[in-house]
Design an enzyme around this catalytic site. Structure first.
Site, PDB file in Angstrom:
ATOM      1  N   HIS A  47       0.832  -1.201   0.000  1.00 22.63           N
ATOM      2  CA  HIS A  47       0.000   0.000   0.000  1.00 22.63           C
ATOM      3  C   HIS A  47       0.856   1.235   0.000  1.00 22.63           C
ATOM      4  O   HIS A  47       0.386   2.327   0.206  1.00 22.63           O
ATOM      5  CB  HIS A  47      -0.897  -0.030   1.236  1.00 22.63           C
ATOM      6  CG  HIS A  47      -0.202  -0.727   2.351  1.00 22.63           C
ATOM      7  ND1 HIS A  47       0.701  -0.110   3.117  1.00 22.63           N
ATOM      8  CD2 HIS A  47      -0.202  -2.037   2.708  1.00 22.63           C
ATOM      9  CE1 HIS A  47       1.229  -0.998   3.947  1.00 22.63           C
ATOM     10  NE2 HIS A  47       0.706  -2.173   3.718  1.00 22.63           N
ATOM     11  N   CYS A  48       2.185   1.086  -0.237  1.00 24.27           N
ATOM     12  CA  CYS A  48       3.051   2.268  -0.238  1.00 24.27           C
ATOM     13  C   CYS A  48       3.645   2.516  -1.620  1.00 24.27           C
ATOM     14  O   CYS A  48       3.297   3.484  -2.273  1.00 24.27           O
ATOM     15  CB  CYS A  48       4.171   2.103   0.790  1.00 24.27           C
ATOM     16  SG  CYS A  48       3.557   2.095   2.479  1.00 24.27           S
ATOM     17  N   LEU A  49       4.513   1.597  -2.066  1.00 27.53           N
ATOM     18  CA  LEU A  49       5.274   1.877  -3.302  1.00 27.53           C
ATOM     19  C   LEU A  49       4.406   2.128  -4.532  1.00 27.53           C
ATOM     20  O   LEU A  49       4.672   3.067  -5.285  1.00 27.53           O
ATOM     21  CB  LEU A  49       6.262   0.744  -3.583  1.00 27.53           C
ATOM     22  CG  LEU A  49       7.514   0.739  -2.711  1.00 27.53           C
ATOM     23  CD1 LEU A  49       8.601  -0.079  -3.363  1.00 27.53           C
ATOM     24  CD2 LEU A  49       8.011   2.135  -2.413  1.00 27.53           C
ATOM     25  N   ILE A  78       1.598   3.369  -4.692  1.00 31.06           N
ATOM     26  CA  ILE A  78       0.605   4.425  -4.471  1.00 31.06           C
ATOM     27  C   ILE A  78       1.229   5.779  -4.152  1.00 31.06           C
ATOM     28  O   ILE A  78       0.887   6.793  -4.757  1.00 31.06           O
ATOM     29  CB  ILE A  78      -0.346   3.985  -3.335  1.00 31.06           C
ATOM     30  CG1 ILE A  78      -1.175   2.804  -3.829  1.00 31.06           C
ATOM     31  CG2 ILE A  78      -1.224   5.128  -2.861  1.00 31.06           C
ATOM     32  CD1 ILE A  78      -1.974   2.115  -2.773  1.00 31.06           C
ATOM     33  N   ASP A  79       2.195   5.791  -3.225  1.00 31.26           N
ATOM     34  CA  ASP A  79       2.698   7.072  -2.718  1.00 31.26           C
ATOM     35  C   ASP A  79       3.238   8.012  -3.786  1.00 31.26           C
ATOM     36  O   ASP A  79       2.956   9.218  -3.741  1.00 31.26           O
ATOM     37  CB  ASP A  79       3.774   6.837  -1.647  1.00 31.26           C
ATOM     38  CG  ASP A  79       3.229   6.031  -0.482  1.00 31.26           C
ATOM     39  OD1 ASP A  79       2.003   5.822  -0.443  1.00 31.26           O
ATOM     40  OD2 ASP A  79       4.024   5.625   0.375  1.00 31.26           O
TER      41      ASP A  79
END
Ligand SMILES: NC(=O)c1ccc[n+]([C@@H]2O[C@H](COP(=O)([O-])OP(=O)(O)OC[C@H]3O[C@@H](n4cnc5c(N)ncnc54)[C@H](O)[C@@H]3O)[C@@H](O)[C@H]2O)c1
Length: 402
Positions: free
Chosen positions: A242-244, A246-247
């Site tokens: 849910h980080c790479l 999306i951020d």
């Protein structure tokens, strides 16, 4: 958990009643928090999980860690908005609010603080204190955890910053401050964009390495012997979690909104990383074809549904895209992932146990997630063809790297 350990009274407030029930029963859904630690916290009498907003009454410090996903490739701020509103409804003068969710520069100033002011009738910097400190948890990392990873902190003013620092110091966490909440918000996006872009760069090289007649893994290992100026990143079946994935889009969205410019590195990295699962399906097709087999009707065993090793988290995992691609072409796909299986979540392909019979029945095994707690020797020793996207197994007859 760190706050409970340090003597705070802690309410874990969540709108998801299933999660609240699990926590209240001492069942952790977080990889790095054991049930024992959770049960220990409950037994102190200083921790409760609750879905009742009135449990927020009288808080001194609120830490907001709600999801910040994408919607139509832009930030979905629904959760930050609803959490800020509920905090605003229960805040009392003198309290401190820290936003930890990963988000675009400007969120604390433009969204969270005004929402709290509106809901409470209080004035930020006068009646209550606020700031931003990005979460830096790396799930499954045995060395770096919440307590020993420096936290970037920023306040909306000097008094807020002082209180935020005092809070994290009380939790035993090292801190480094920056001059604005925007800088802290951007620091987090820089960290993740740096990783995203560098993974895309080695992925792009991996796509062409075979055409160049080189083994990309050998090349990366050789480059990594340089003691300065190089940092090792490895190719893979795509980025997940849910980080790479999306951020970086939070950053490009905000830059585009404010300046009209596009961040070309981020767009190129998105394109390459999103293509990787398709490349894995293409390589699977090649390997089956070389054995006079179509994807349609072949039995394919996918090793790993989680987006990273030793985690049970399968959100945004590249294996989902790989499996969907294989199923679309008629493959009969089964998956092995004991960590995802333990969570009892719905999976894109049926989960099976790793047995000799399963390996023998498969026309192809695809290694996507290299969990430590898997009997890899069984796959290594078998004669079933293997596509290893992680360079995890030794080369043998019928085993190819991505
Ligand atoms: N998990 C990580 O490793 C990690 C690391 C760094 C940053 N982050 C960031 O931290 C944030 C949270 O991530 P996560 O993985 O913990 O997300 P998550 O989805 O696992 O948990 C967030 C929780 O917030 C709850 N929630 C949503 N709206 C709410 C509301 N109004 N009030 C109360 N609870 C509400 C959800 O029900 C959910 O249980 C995201 O911005 C993420 O990018 C996460």
């Amino acid at each position: 958990m760190a706050a409970v350990d340090r003597g705070f009274d802690v309410v874990g407030y969540d709108v998801d009643t299933r999660r609240v029930d699990m926590l209240a029963e001492g069942r952790s859904f977080i990889d790095d928090i054991s049930n024992e630690r959770l049960i220990g916290a409950i037994s102190t009498g200083r921790y409760i999980a609750s879905a009742d907003p009135s449990s927020l009454e009288g808080f001194d410090v609120a830490v907001i860690t709600v999801p910040t996903p994408l919607k139509d490739r832009g930030p979905d701020m629904t959760y930050v908005v609803s959490a800020s509103e509920v905090v605003g409804q229960w805040i009392k003068p003198g309290a401190l609010v820290i936003l930890e969710s990963t988000t675009y520069p400007g969120t604390t100033d433009e969204l969270t603080v005004p929402l709290i002011e509106k809901a409470s009738g209080l004035v930020a910097g006068k009646d209550f204190f606020a700031g931003f400190s990005p979460e830096r948890i790396d799930p499954g990392n045995a060395k770096w955890n919440f307590e020993n990873t420096t936290k970037v902190i920023a306040g909306i003013d000097a008094e807020s910053l002082a209180r935020i620092e005092a809070f994290y110091v009380a939790l035993g966490v090292p801190t480094v401050s920056v001059s604005s909440t925007r800088a802290a918000e951007l620091a987090k996006l820089l960290e993740n964009t740096f990783r995203h872009v560098n993974i895309a760069m080695v992925n792009e090289l991996a796509l062409v390495a075979r055409d160049l007649g080189v083994d990309i893994w050998e090349v990366i290992d050789a480059a990594a012997t340089k003691p300065f100026g190089f940092m090792k990143f490895t190719p893979g079946p795509g980025v997940g979690g849910h980080c790479l994935p999306i951020d970086p889009s939070y950053l490009s969205w905000q830059v585009h909104r404010l300046t009209g410019e596009r961040l070309r590195f981020i767009e190129a990295a998105n394109e390459i990383n999103e293509y990787m699962p398709k490349f894995v399906v293409e390589r699977a097709r090649e390997m089956l074809n070389a054995r006079r087999k179509p994807v349609n009707g072949s039995r394919i065993m996918v090793m790993g549904l989680a987006y990273k090793k030793n985690s049970g988290d399968s959100r945004e995992s590249p294996s989902t895209a790989v499996i969907e691609g294989l199923i679309a072409d008629g493959a009969d796909v089964v998956a092995v992932d004991p960590l995802v299986a333990a969570l009892g979540v719905r999976t894109v392909a049926p989960l099976v146990e790793l047995t000799q019979a399963e390996i023998d029945t498969a026309d192809l095994v695809i290694v996507i997630t290299e969990h430590d707690d898997i009997d890899w020797g069984m796959i290594q020793a078998s004669s079933t063809p293997v596509l290893d996207t992680r360079h995890h197994l030794e080369l043998r007859e019928g085993l190819e790297y991505m």
